[in-house]
Design an enzyme around this catalytic site. Sequence first.
Site, mmCIF file in Angstrom:
data_model
loop_
_atom_site.group_PDB
_atom_site.id
_atom_site.type_symbol
_atom_site.label_atom_id
_atom_site.label_comp_id
_atom_site.label_asym_id
_atom_site.label_seq_id
_atom_site.Cartn_x
_atom_site.Cartn_y
_atom_site.Cartn_z
ATOM 1 N NE ARG B 57 38.995 38.211 43.580
ATOM 2 C CZ ARG B 57 39.027 39.138 43.859
ATOM 3 N NH1 ARG B 57 38.596 39.868 45.202
ATOM 4 N NH2 ARG B 57 39.744 40.014 42.750
ATOM 5 C CB THR B 58 41.407 31.434 44.549
ATOM 6 O OG1 THR B 58 40.540 31.742 43.903
ATOM 7 C CG2 THR B 58 41.228 29.694 45.261
ATOM 8 C CE LYS B 86 64.075 26.364 38.713
ATOM 9 N NZ LYS B 86 63.170 25.592 40.354
ATOM 10 N NE ARG B 107 43.401 28.910 40.495
ATOM 11 C CZ ARG B 107 42.624 29.727 39.944
ATOM 12 N NH1 ARG B 107 43.007 31.407 39.742
ATOM 13 N NH2 ARG B 107 41.258 30.778 41.106
ATOM 14 C CG HIS B 135 37.548 27.444 41.046
ATOM 15 N ND1 HIS B 135 38.428 27.704 42.117
ATOM 16 C CD2 HIS B 135 37.904 29.145 41.058
ATOM 17 C CE1 HIS B 135 37.871 28.359 42.916
ATOM 18 N NE2 HIS B 135 38.181 30.204 42.097
#
Lengths: 152, 310
Positions: B57-58, B86, B107, B135
Amino acid sequence: MKELRVQPIKNGTVIDHIPAGMALKVLHILGIPHKGAESIVSVAMNVRSKIMGKKDIVKVEDRELEPKEVDKIALIAPRATINIIRDYEVVEKHRVKLPKEVIGILKCPNPTCISNSNEPIESRFIVINDNPPRLRCYYCEREPDDIASRII
Amino acid sequence: MEFRNRDIISIKDFSKEEILHIIKTAKKFIPFAEGKKYSDALRGKILSSLFFEPSTRTRLSFESAMHRLGGSVIGVVETTTSSVKKGETLSDTVRMADAYSDVIVLRHSQEGAARLAAEFAEHPVINAGDGAGHHPTQCLLDLFTILNEKKRIEGLNIVLLGDLKYGRTVHSLAYALALFGANLTFVSPKTLEMPKEVVKECKNLGAKPKSTTVLEKAIKDADVLYVTRIQKERFPDPEEYNKVASSYRVDLSLLSKAKRNMIVMHPLPRVTEIAPEVDKTPHAVYFKQAFNGILVRMAILHLILGGKTR
Ligand SMILES: Nc1ncnc2c1ncn2[C@@H]1O[C@H](COP(=O)(O)OP(=O)(O)O)[C@@H](O)[C@H]1O
Ligand SMILES: [Mg+2]
Ligand SMILES: [Zn+2]
């Protein structure tokens, strides 16, 4: 200097007005005992004090403190005074004072805080109160409640 | 009020006036977000979309917002965090993305990740969720939705329902609603109560939030019901979960006890906490809410990248 029951030091630092019971934590911050060190360190606990009721005092010969060490002491002994002794005399005396931010001297209590991962940064806390000290992690905003045990 | 080049990390970095300005700007983008008008305000600008945690969604909403403004998007979705495997640090990834683009949307699963990214990036960083942290664009779109539906926030009776302890969005939302003078009621199972610090913060802003475990009572004079998901994993005992889930289910029978014009919001995705039968009622605004996310993100991108206004 009625209270002086131990041998005076020629050069060094006297940390006065430590809350009673915190002297060993101060020593820990200073890395004392240090293997192989020969300088005199004296510790007085539960000394009567007009302003504090009871206090601890730490005296370290041949040592002046780093700013980072002073900041750490300010976190556990916000009213401490640092006396610098030269040739048996107190030549400088100042109260510890927390800076606006403390950097690299505390580990964030939040295990998932980005400051606890392998990023090339130092921990960073905003000082939101001096006495009693209250800090907030710049990264995750958590406020550690047991500051003394978080000191690196 | 200066937005150019500003990082968007937490709603707390913004004053009430600034929040209102973002919301006002967002409104202007409605015809653009609907595809009725075309904008090239951010033509030539590139957004780096760094998603180290699952989010459709975001991410889609940000990417759509950038495209709607004529900009372009490059990105990585690394839910397996292969770069971490890594051994690459977030700061290195951010430095690279910073060199390739004009704005970074991040995110990440760890709290404070966006603050760290902002330290390493020259270009602005937008926090699209950092672990249990912030957020801010979610918070802004929630505020936008309430203002758009109710024309005000001050004095509204707003109920926050569900997992108030771990729910990422509700902490900043409670703060922002207190800032705007809403009357807050927190409804949750005892074990998932709003954290004390958040309650204190609301009080410092002059709010007098109430807490209860009973939804039926709280809903009576509510103007807004903000529902969040309660995750099964939070309950060691499945019996306990079922009890909570059924008592907090928003359905027609519950809504019959509410004001006619009460709106029901949800950050989505929802599971069972809102019955599908609610979707068709005028109470349901959660799909509009998702659309509003694009508006708010367009506004932010436009403001911080200094988009041309025609
Ligand atoms: N040469 C010294 N050796 C050890 N301790 C000292 C010496 N000089 C001063 N002190 C201690 O340092 C602290 C500060 O000293 P001073 O300024 O004289 O006293 P106060 O701060 O009590 O007015 C006191 O605890 C005192 O006992
Ligand atoms: Mg920056
Ligand atoms: Zn932290």
